[in-house]
Design a protein around this motif. Structure first.
Motif: not given
Length: 391
Positions: A59-64, A118-121, A142-144, A146-154
């Motif tokens: 899944r790809i999700r872009a949210q605001y 924006v997240r990728g699953y 999951q990888g993400e 966000n608006q702060e320019g930071t990323q995360s994977t888990k």
């Protein structure tokens, strides 16, 4: 026949044999073809040389989600605390410098900001038929950004399930067996007070027949703000029929202070209203917690609180490609130092032009009343949008 004649005859025979061998077909290398596993449902295929069938999805999700529209973007909603320090004066000893010790770090102001990501699953499922039953595994990555320019994977949920005719055992991280209704609305910009927690667990689900199931689960207490290295005992009884479903849930919560247990209980009823309009479903839920508040809000800050939650939702199809959702929740806590009530309403409309694609618009409102706080909580109104594709 002389020697020369024999040599010429041998050479001719050898040439003829080589020519005939060249015309013979070569032995084909063995090929392992990928086979579909229809027994486990659509999308499964068998690993070559193994009994295991796997399915890949994603899944790809872009949210605001907007800021609170009742205030300006970037406005300070809560002033941060100033730094506190203590200075030790050593005037009596000229050889010793004064020492300043920070007793409380400064806190930044809270501002009225928007959020986006924006997240990728990636979903990986395996199924294997064995002598002891069907073994199923599931892993979600999951990888993400966000608006702060930071990323995360888990890794989100990851578990192994061993199933048989009488029931199934599950080990790993999966949605708590206490949870039932987790909302219909896409995005929920106004927030919602529901139990929706994935936790480490070891559970057994018994199939009682005629749509009845019973679940017993041992779950990690820290996921509900409880004691570290402690466990909660969770149980549920559920019936699923053509008209809908009904679930009773209960939990004994190992409190963070290690002093005895709190508890939580809930009832959830879902009704299929296809006879009114196809694709329509409605749910009602009531939950109560005694020193186990995280079981009704999913917020570990509420773990030691006592209160109740009432919630419900509706989902319906407006047309072949458009659906609508509505959720309402109300939570109230009655503690000496933490009384508050919060009511939230969220709604969304989703347009699905093709299978797997969802284009959603949502709006949410919430109001909070904290009797013991010096801070006045203004109503929040937010809107959101999401583009999501599931494959």
């Amino acid at each position: 026949m002389n020697v020369k004649t024999l040599a010429l005859a041998a050479a001719a025979a050898a040439a003829a044999t080589s020519a005939q061998a060249a015309d013979l077909p070569l032995a084909a290398e063995p090929v392992n073809y990928v086979k579909a596993c229809d027994a486990f449902g659509a999308g499964y295929f068998q690993l070559p040389g193994k009994e295991t069938c796997i399915k890949l999805g994603g899944r790809i999700r872009a949210q605001y989600v907007s800021h609170n529209l009742n205030d300006g973007l970037g406005d300070v909603t809560k002033e941060g605390a100033a730094e506190e320090s203590v200075t030790f004066d050593h005037d009596s000893d000229p050889l010793t410098d004064d020492v300043t010790i920070v007793t409380k770090e400064a806190e930044e102001d809270e501002t009225n900001d928007y959020s986006s990501y924006v997240r990728g699953y990636l979903y990986f499922t395996s199924m294997t038929a064995t002598d002891i039953g069907t073994i199923k595994t599931y892993t979600e990555f999951q990888g993400e950004w966000n608006q702060e320019g930071t990323q995360s994977t888990k890794v989100n949920d990851a578990w192994v399930q061993i199933g048989a005719d009488y029931g199934s055992f599950l080990f790993g991280r999966e949605s708590s067996q206490f949870d039932a209704f987790t909302g219909y609305t896409w995005i929920v910009p106004g927030g919602i007070s529901l139990s929706d927690v994935s936790t480490l667990q070891a559970s057994f689900t018994a199939d009682l027949g005629n749509g009845f199931t019973a679940v017993a689960s041992v779950e990690d207490s820290s996921y509900r703000g409880g004691e570290d290295n402690g466990v909660d005992i969770v149980g549920a009884l559920k019936i699923s029929q053509g008209w809908g479903s009904f679930q009773l849930s209960g939990a004994a919560h190992n409190k963070a202070d290690g002093d005895d247990y709190g508890y939580a209980a809930g009832a959830t009823a879902t009704f299929n209203l296809d006879m009114v309009r196809e694709g329509t479903e409605i749910t009602f839920q009531a939950q109560y917690a005694d020193e186990a508040g995280a079981y009704i809000t999913s917020d570990n800050d509420d773990a030691a609180k006592t209160g109740y939650s009432l919630s419900g939702g509706l989902e319906t199809s407006l047309s072949e490609k458009i659906s609508a959702q509505l959720d309402v929740s109300h939570v109230a806590f009655d503690d000496d130092s933490a009384d508050y009530t919060k009511t939230s309403v969220n709604g969304s409309v989703v347009y699905s032009p093709v299978s797997g694609l969802g284009l959603a618009l949502a709006a949410g409102w919430n109001t909070q009343d904290d009797d013991d706080s010096t801070t006045d909580f203004d109503d929040e109104v937010k809107v959101g949008a999401r583009v999501q594709y599931t494959f």
